[in-house]
Design a protein around this motif. Structure first.
Motif, PDB file in Angstrom:
ATOM      1  N   GLN A 131       0.723  -1.227   0.099  1.00 55.14           N
ATOM      2  CA  GLN A 131      -0.123  -0.067  -0.033  1.00 55.14           C
ATOM      3  C   GLN A 131       0.922   1.336   0.212  1.00 55.14           C
ATOM      4  O   GLN A 131       0.547   2.422  -0.677  1.00 55.14           O
ATOM      5  N   ASN A 140     -10.715   1.693   6.203  1.00 60.53           N
ATOM      6  CA  ASN A 140      -9.581   2.375   5.517  1.00 60.53           C
ATOM      7  C   ASN A 140      -8.805   0.941   5.070  1.00 60.53           C
ATOM      8  O   ASN A 140      -8.709   0.088   5.750  1.00 60.53           O
ATOM      9  N   PRO A 141      -7.896   1.189   3.906  1.00 58.85           N
ATOM     10  CA  PRO A 141      -7.353   0.140   3.291  1.00 58.85           C
ATOM     11  C   PRO A 141      -6.397  -0.475   4.436  1.00 58.85           C
ATOM     12  O   PRO A 141      -5.846  -1.677   4.466  1.00 58.85           O
ATOM     13  N   HIS A 163     -11.545  -6.736   3.467  1.00 60.15           N
ATOM     14  CA  HIS A 163     -12.442  -6.574   2.388  1.00 60.15           C
ATOM     15  C   HIS A 163     -12.436  -7.765   1.324  1.00 60.15           C
ATOM     16  O   HIS A 163     -13.580  -8.393   0.911  1.00 60.15           O
ATOM     17  N   LEU A 211     -13.986  -0.170   1.148  1.00 55.71           N
ATOM     18  CA  LEU A 211     -13.033   0.456   1.691  1.00 55.71           C
ATOM     19  C   LEU A 211     -12.975   1.912   1.302  1.00 55.71           C
ATOM     20  O   LEU A 211     -13.540   2.624   0.296  1.00 55.71           O
ATOM     21  N   GLY A 254      -7.403  -3.574   6.458  1.00 59.49           N
ATOM     22  CA  GLY A 254      -8.612  -3.407   5.837  1.00 59.49           C
ATOM     23  C   GLY A 254      -8.872  -3.852   4.340  1.00 59.49           C
ATOM     24  O   GLY A 254      -9.823  -4.419   4.098  1.00 59.49           O
ATOM     25  N   THR A 255      -7.758  -3.755   3.498  1.00 55.10           N
ATOM     26  CA  THR A 255      -7.740  -4.473   2.230  1.00 55.10           C
ATOM     27  C   THR A 255      -8.180  -5.806   2.267  1.00 55.10           C
ATOM     28  O   THR A 255      -8.778  -6.621   1.462  1.00 55.10           O
TER      29      THR A 255
END
Length: 676
Positions: free
Chosen positions: A273, A472-473, A567, A575, A563-564
């Motif tokens: 990221q 959030n990611p 998901h 996200l 978070g990514t």
């Protein structure tokens, strides 16, 4: 103390009465005001400030800018579609009538650095009000709406925040650019967090004496087994879920294999990221960014040659350049003093003269729909908090939050609820009670969860009660597992010459004794209780996420996710940051993206009058702890920070060990995770 409190209350009432007699009403004070019809356009470019200003004067737009704007392409981080909603509480209510701003075109200088609380708030008699992410996002909201503001200059120094908060602020910068504001970052620090945030801006300026420490990502975890051994103590920890490794910080000297696997996955995703943010912001390939990271720290000149920054200059040179062009430069503190919340350093007299109405009451006078924002920040604990002002507390006291949720449900003017979660978990019982109450509230009003830096274990438990979860990611979440145990202090007592004698009756009377480990029968009983808690956690998560218990079990086991990653395994729905949660709430209550709402923050910020009234019914020790903080604890941790530099992990370890001391079954994150 009680006499002093009464005297202060009397003075406060007199001041409030005088203000009420002399001050004009909000409607009279703002009548007839509006915004200019003209709108200044700004060019999104990574060129110099001079180019940005030249484009602003001509109103030109590059092809790449038009493509990015049309496609909604983000720079640096994932960004959702921009909307224009009002800012929080009193600020939003005040925006019912716009304040006219006129020429000259304004350049606003914003300083970002240090620690940012999730939410500031709280009445403080001495010392500065804590700066918060909420304050920053509110400021960005005012800047977006102000057509007189042409450029926002961000002086960025080391941010003591998580990666998810950096992403949240970066999304706010993207929204400023979508509102045609030029954005310039001045790197006042060599930290990675400062640079990653700067990549969201149109231009990055670096002083010649600075350096860029672009080195990669890491997780630091601290283990306390050796420390316990030195004092004769020993931890007995039981965990359900092979990745539920919280207790290992007390029982091991290093990561176990499952924990290492899990933590490595977090580090790898954080690195990807970071690379992606820099690559998008600086328009480079990921391979190029990785090569630059592996090349090690860079001087300012080297960073310029590698296209990681746009120019080398001092802050004063940049500000002088703006002034020579006839632009008015103001600091964020001076910007909009007539409307922004006061209080960096507020004296008692100033507090007495600013009693006014609480922000929640001001918000209710707005003509726009109301949405509650419940800030759930810190460890989850049973019972009530001893803080006078809950808006300034860093814990989620179950009884207090149950009252807040009851109040929100009964308030017909509130149309929906955003649950802002930033918690590593805590008490299993308190988490479950809050979960059930939020589910019940969701049957009456839509509830959307917005995750901050961390919403794991018990933090995820309460978040999954919402109808939709937005993270959030780089939010740290998941950790669906259970941990329990105790600290055996028998050896410590022996070293200190303390002898403890116990008289008991009952097979399990000593199960929670601090002088001895678990017997085989006691361990079996603990495992049975914890297995039941784990099974309930998994079953409820499966129901809330629309999955089978078997499917949820495979992704549970105490594993922590970004978070990514969450998901990808369907533990979160989408996200995005807090503004995305506001957009989703608008949709759920039947509004369009351009419609305004008023956000009412809970726990409510108290006025000084409220605090004084509560203090009259509170003992002096609690009053000191609530209004001034705990000076002994503050001094102790301050000394520890100077000595070891590991204050945050120690704070977390002490807090969560305290939870285990009160409640042997808990839902907490593994270790004290610090992602750099």
């Amino acid at each position: 103390m009680r006499i002093l409190t009464h005297l202060l209350l009397i003075v406060a009432c007199i001041v409030l009465f005088v203000k009420g007699m002399s001050a004009p009403s909000a409607d009279r004070a703002t009548a007839g005001k509006g915004r200019p019809a003209t709108k200044v356009r700004a060019q999104r470019t990574t060129g110099t400030v001079t180019n940005v200003l030249a484009a602003r004067k001509t109103g030109e737009t590059t092809a790449s800018e038009k493509k990015q704007r049309d496609e909604g392409t983000s720079v640096g981080v994932q960004v959702s579609v921009s909307v224009r909603e009002s800012t929080i509480a009193a600020e939003l209510a005040r925006s019912d009538t716009k304040t006219t701003r006129s020429a000259p075109v304004v350049v606003v200088n914003v300083s970002l650095g240090g620690e940012l609380a999730e939410r500031g708030g709280g009445v403080r008699f001495f010392g500065p009000r804590r700066r918060s992410l909420k304050d920053v996002l509110e400021l960005f909201g005012r800047l977006r709406e102000d057509t007189a503001v042409s450029t926002v200059v961000l002086e960025i120094s080391a941010l003591t925040v998580g990666f998810a908060t950096v992403q949240e602020i970066a999304q706010g910068i993207e929204d400023l650019k979508r509102a045609n504001k030029a954005t310039v970052a001045i790197l006042c620090d060599d930290s990675q967090s400062a640079y990653i945030l700067a990549t969201a801006c149109d231009e990055i300026v670096m002083p010649p004496s600075n350096a860029l420490m672009l080195v990669g990502s890491k997780i630091e975890s601290y283990f306390f087994r050796g420390l316990l051994a030195k004092i004769g103590a020993r931890a007995e920890v039981i965990h359900i879920g092979q990745y539920k490794s919280y207790g290992e910080m007390f029982t091991e000297d290093d990561f176990t294999t499952p924990a290492r696997e899990n933590m490595k996955a977090i580090v790898d995703d954080a690195y990807l990221q970071m690379v992606s943010a820099i690559a998008q912001g600086r328009k480079m390939t990921s391979a190029t960014v990785e090569a630059l990271i592996d090349g090690g720290p860079l001087t300012a000149r080297e960073a310029l040659e590698k296209r990681l920054v746009d120019r080398i200059a001092y802050r004063e040179e940049l500000m002088d350049e703006f002034r020579r062009k006839g632009l008015k430069v103001v600091s964020a503190d001076d910007y909009g003093k007539d409307s922004k919340p006061k209080g960096e350093e507020t004296s008692l007299l100033a507090l007495l003269t600013s009693l006014g109405k609480p922000s929640a009451q001001v918000a209710k006078e707005s003509k726009y729909p109301l949405v509650a924002v419940v800030y759930a920040v810190g460890p989850i604990v049973p019972g009530s908090s001893d803080r006078l002002d809950l808006s300034d507390a860093d814990e989620i006291a179950a009884d207090d939050y149950l009252k807040i949720l009851d109040e929100i449900e009964k308030d017909n003017s509130i149309k929906g609820v955003i649950l802002r979660v930033s918690s590593p978990g805590g008490s299993a019982l308190a988490s479950d009670v809050l979960f059930r109450r939020i589910v019940e509230l969701g049957k009456r009003k839509p509830v959307v969860a917005s995750m901050g830096d961390v919403a794991a274990s018990g933090g995820y438990y309460i978040a999954m009660a919402a109808g939709k979860i937005i993270a959030n990611p780089m939010t740290v979440t998941g950790s669906i597992g259970v941990v329990g145990g105790k600290i055996d202090l028998a050896g410590t007592y022996e070293k200190l010459g303390i002898r403890k004698t116990t008289l008991s009756r009952g097979r399990f009377a000593n199960i929670f004794s601090e002088t001895g480990g678990f017997s085989p029968d006691e361990r079996a009983m603990m495992e049975k209780l914890m297995r039941q808690t784990y099974n309930e956690f998994v079953a409820k998560a499966a129901t809330q996420r629309g999955m089978t218990t078997e499917s949820l079990e495979r992704i549970a086991q105490g594993r922590v996710y970004t978070g990514t990653q969450a998901h990808e395994v369907r533990l979160v729905d989408e996200l995005g940051g807090f503004r995305r949660a506001v957009q989703e709430m608008k949709r759920q209550i039947g509004l369009s993206p351009d419609d305004k709402v008023v956000l009412v923050a809970y726990p409510k910020e108290l006025t000084l009058l409220d605090v004084l009234q509560k203090a009259m019914g509170t003992n002096a020790q609690m009053a000191r702890a609530g209004a001034f903080g705990d000076p002994l604890a503050s001094a102790t941790f301050s000394q520890l920070e100077r000595f070891s530099g590991i204050t945050s992990p120690v704070r977390l370890a002490v807090a969560l060990a305290g939870i285990l001391a009160k409640e042997p079954v808990a839902l907490v994150m593994p270790f004290a995770i610090v992602v750099h």
